[in-house]
Design an enzyme around this catalytic site. Sequence first.
Site, PDB file in Angstrom:
ATOM      1  N   GLY A  33      -3.910   5.103   6.594  1.00 46.66           N
ATOM      2  CA  GLY A  33      -4.367   5.950   5.495  1.00 46.66           C
ATOM      3  C   GLY A  33      -5.764   6.482   5.758  1.00 46.66           C
ATOM      4  O   GLY A  33      -6.652   5.735   6.162  1.00 46.66           O
ATOM      5  N   ASP A  62      -7.125   1.937  -3.639  1.00 47.15           N
ATOM      6  CA  ASP A  62      -6.190   1.783  -4.757  1.00 47.15           C
ATOM      7  C   ASP A  62      -5.153   0.696  -4.521  1.00 47.15           C
ATOM      8  O   ASP A  62      -4.483   0.270  -5.466  1.00 47.15           O
ATOM      9  CB  ASP A  62      -5.461   3.103  -5.023  1.00 47.15           C
ATOM     10  CG  ASP A  62      -6.372   4.172  -5.594  1.00 47.15           C
ATOM     11  OD1 ASP A  62      -7.439   3.809  -6.120  1.00 47.15           O
ATOM     12  OD2 ASP A  62      -6.021   5.363  -5.516  1.00 47.15           O
ATOM     13  N   GLY A 101      -7.627   8.373   3.311  1.00 47.19           N
ATOM     14  CA  GLY A 101      -8.295   8.820   2.096  1.00 47.19           C
ATOM     15  C   GLY A 101      -9.760   8.443   2.192  1.00 47.19           C
ATOM     16  O   GLY A 101     -10.309   8.259   3.286  1.00 47.19           O
ATOM     17  N   PHE A 102     -10.399   8.272   1.053  1.00 44.40           N
ATOM     18  CA  PHE A 102     -11.826   7.940   1.082  1.00 44.40           C
ATOM     19  C   PHE A 102     -12.077   6.602   1.766  1.00 44.40           C
ATOM     20  O   PHE A 102     -12.973   6.473   2.610  1.00 44.40           O
ATOM     21  CB  PHE A 102     -12.388   7.916  -0.341  1.00 44.40           C
ATOM     22  CG  PHE A 102     -12.516   9.278  -0.960  1.00 44.40           C
ATOM     23  CD1 PHE A 102     -13.480  10.161  -0.510  1.00 44.40           C
ATOM     24  CD2 PHE A 102     -11.666   9.681  -1.976  1.00 44.40           C
ATOM     25  CE1 PHE A 102     -13.607  11.423  -1.067  1.00 44.40           C
ATOM     26  CE2 PHE A 102     -11.783  10.937  -2.542  1.00 44.40           C
ATOM     27  CZ  PHE A 102     -12.755  11.822  -2.085  1.00 44.40           C
ATOM     28  N   GLY A 103     -11.303   5.585   1.426  1.00 41.74           N
ATOM     29  CA  GLY A 103     -11.507   4.277   2.023  1.00 41.74           C
ATOM     30  C   GLY A 103     -11.254   4.281   3.514  1.00 41.74           C
ATOM     31  O   GLY A 103     -12.060   3.768   4.306  1.00 41.74           O
ATOM     32  N   GLU A 139      -8.692  16.981 -17.407  1.00 47.84           N
ATOM     33  CA  GLU A 139      -9.054  18.131 -16.580  1.00 47.84           C
ATOM     34  C   GLU A 139      -7.922  19.155 -16.524  1.00 47.84           C
ATOM     35  O   GLU A 139      -8.163  20.369 -16.623  1.00 47.84           O
ATOM     36  CB  GLU A 139      -9.411  17.637 -15.168  1.00 47.84           C
ATOM     37  CG  GLU A 139     -10.727  16.886 -15.122  1.00 47.84           C
ATOM     38  CD  GLU A 139     -10.927  16.093 -13.845  1.00 47.84           C
ATOM     39  OE1 GLU A 139     -12.049  15.600 -13.624  1.00 47.84           O
ATOM     40  OE2 GLU A 139      -9.962  15.940 -13.070  1.00 47.84           O
TER      41      GLU A 139
END
Length: 420
Positions: free
Chosen positions: A12, A301, A14-16, A172
Amino acid sequence: MTTPAPHILILGCGFGGLWATRALAKAGARVTVVDRTNHHLFQPLLYQVATAGLPGPSVAAPIRAIVRDYKNVTVLMDEATRIDAPTKQVYFANGDPIAYDALIVAAGATHSYFGNDHWAAHAPGLKTMDDAQEIRRRILTAFENAERTHDLTERSAWLTFVVIGAGATGVEMAGTLAEIARHTLAEEFRNINSRDAKIILLEGGPSVLAAFPDDLREKARAQLTRLGVEVRTGALVTAIDETGCALNDAHIAARTVIWAAGVKASPLGASLGAPLDRAGRVIVRQDLSVPDCANVFVIGDLAAVESDGKPVPGVSPAAKQMGALAAHNALATLAGAPTKEFHYADYGSLATIGRNAAIVWLGRFKLSGTPAWLFWLFVHIFFLIGFRNRFVVMLDWMWAHFSFQRSARIVLGADEREKK
């Protein structure tokens, strides 16, 4: 003979995963990053793609371009299907298994329909670029179908948009949908008035943005109402189909329903055989390692961990901090050195509601309205990956602010419902 650098596999980006990759690359480890897509996605702005405010490439960057200067990093596009912790191998959908010395799992989360997965066909969630493109198709096509039909009941259903879940994403989405109807599409149709569109935000709990203080929640609700959003709290959805959604004893006729009510952890975590929480997240130690799985760390997450006695939220700052610490601890474990415990540094929470409408909570520091919106704008542009992305987003937002227009209103492909 030189001992090869340890091989650390990251699932993965993503940010992590990205923050772990950068930290390990700088430390000289051999790193392999595997992701289902070829891009890192700036998820906080994904709703802008879904609502035609930004083109997809503005909120994403190719992973290979981000890490091109790190010659010790290999990037592969594939999907992990199973982790075999005893043999230290990961199996993939399209390639051979990959062995590792240490593993960092940053597979993220997906939508949770609370046991009603058949709702997904009628109420898409927003996690990936494909999700955003599909939601944008549905939104823009709804106005086109309303223009075409002469049946007033059918037209009303096409002009009714329901967003389920009043967390940050739901708020949003609802606020931006109201802006599209009231401003962007005004005067463009001949048989309908886009301002007649009804935007309904449903929340099962007692208030919107439950993670914020009471005063900011009320300000957020007031700003939504000013934008023309109908907010219903304590509204539990019991059914969703092609005609709309049911809640309690009422039915809302709507052809466009968007799901923002819940997430669940990637099923990949279950293959570790470690304890999971109710959301499917792996319960990790304080140093983010997995019990009974040598040299395996879970972040973002997918990780269930506490900091200072409180659950760590599933937000991008937490994922970044976990990624950096997991990189350090993976190297420490391989070197036989002590690991560090994870302590989450909470830098505050932000949520945008619409044009000149947002809320900001930074400890004792609170903002709402235009000042909060400007602060939100600056923060999101600052943290975008890549100079080009920042520049493009800034220009698009300046244009949208002064012209009320949205730059990515091209409908690509057919609505998934029309394919069936």
